[in-house]
Motif scaffolding. Structure first.
Motif, PDB file in Angstrom:
ATOM      1  N   ARG A 115      -6.435   8.440   5.753  1.00  0.00           N
ATOM      2  CA  ARG A 115      -5.260   9.080   5.178  1.00  0.00           C
ATOM      3  C   ARG A 115      -4.148   9.184   6.220  1.00  0.00           C
ATOM      4  N   ILE A 155       0.837  -1.204   0.000  1.00  0.00           N
ATOM      5  CA  ILE A 155       0.000   0.000   0.000  1.00  0.00           C
ATOM      6  C   ILE A 155       0.871   1.253   0.000  1.00  0.00           C
ATOM      7  N   THR A 202      -5.201   6.357  -2.586  1.00  0.00           N
ATOM      8  CA  THR A 202      -4.766   5.020  -2.173  1.00  0.00           C
ATOM      9  C   THR A 202      -5.432   4.624  -0.860  1.00  0.00           C
ATOM     10  N   ARG A 220      -9.027   3.673  -1.553  1.00  0.00           N
ATOM     11  CA  ARG A 220      -9.110   2.404  -2.276  1.00  0.00           C
ATOM     12  C   ARG A 220      -8.950   1.205  -1.333  1.00  0.00           C
ATOM     13  N   HIS A 221      -8.126   1.358  -0.295  1.00  0.00           N
ATOM     14  CA  HIS A 221      -7.886   0.248   0.632  1.00  0.00           C
ATOM     15  C   HIS A 221      -8.709   0.342   1.905  1.00  0.00           C
ATOM     16  N   LEU A 253      -2.226   5.943   6.577  1.00  0.00           N
ATOM     17  CA  LEU A 253      -1.292   5.732   5.479  1.00  0.00           C
ATOM     18  C   LEU A 253      -0.061   6.626   5.626  1.00  0.00           C
ATOM     19  N   GLU A 283       2.425   1.761  -3.383  1.00  0.00           N
ATOM     20  CA  GLU A 283       1.396   2.243  -4.307  1.00  0.00           C
ATOM     21  C   GLU A 283       1.166   3.737  -4.122  1.00  0.00           C
ATOM     22  N   SER A 284       1.178   4.207  -2.876  1.00  0.00           N
ATOM     23  CA  SER A 284       0.946   5.624  -2.618  1.00  0.00           C
ATOM     24  C   SER A 284       2.138   6.479  -3.023  1.00  0.00           C
ATOM     25  N   LEU A 321      -1.203  10.802  -4.431  1.00  0.00           N
ATOM     26  CA  LEU A 321      -1.863   9.505  -4.400  1.00  0.00           C
ATOM     27  C   LEU A 321      -2.193   9.022  -2.989  1.00  0.00           C
TER      28      LEU A 321
END
Length: 141
Positions: A64, A42, A56, A59-60, A67, A45-46, A52
């Protein structure tokens, strides 16, 4: 009504408290556990492009801020693993004596008190013309 240790208490009867006719317990779900591999996937991906983080996280299904915390931990871990322990070499040389204070000649100073309580402290060998110009500017009302 009952008295317990001098405090006033009320017995909860069905006819006294109508607000509690129906009590519903809502289950919020269990806390999810993410494996280190899933977190890394993850985070990477970010980091794939600008802006992003929010997309991201949505999406998961994580916040925020969660993440961002994972990204910060990933960055700190990467810096720690790349740097490793570092040592600074020490070079021993001859011990030098601290510099001795130089003897200076005493310089005489003057203190000039202007109107309004302003003070000027100058060396005795100050340029008189420059000092007169400074005093003229400072002594203006």
């Amino acid at each position: 009504m009952e008295r317990v240790f001098g405090l006033r208490t009320e017995r909860m009867d069905s006819h006294t408290h109508r607000a509690f006719e129906r009590l519903e317990i809502v289950e919020t779900g269990r806390r999810r556990r993410w494996s280190d591999e899933a977190k890394l996937k993850i985070v990477l991906e970010s980091l794939a492009g600008p802006r992003l983080v929010s997309a991201t996280a949505r999406r998961h299904g994580i916040s925020r801020s969660q993440l961002v915390t994972w990204r910060r931990a990933f960055r700190a871990e990467r810096v720690r693993s790349e740097a490793g322990p570092t040592f600074v070499p020490v070079v021993l040389g001859p011990v030098s004596e601290p510099p001795k204070p130089q003897m200076t000649t005493a310089v005489s100073r003057m203190e000039i008190v202007l109107t309004g309580g302003r003070r000027i402290v100058v060396d005795a060998d100050v340029d008189a013309e420059a000092l007169a110009r400074i005093i003229a500017v400072l002594d203006q009302p």
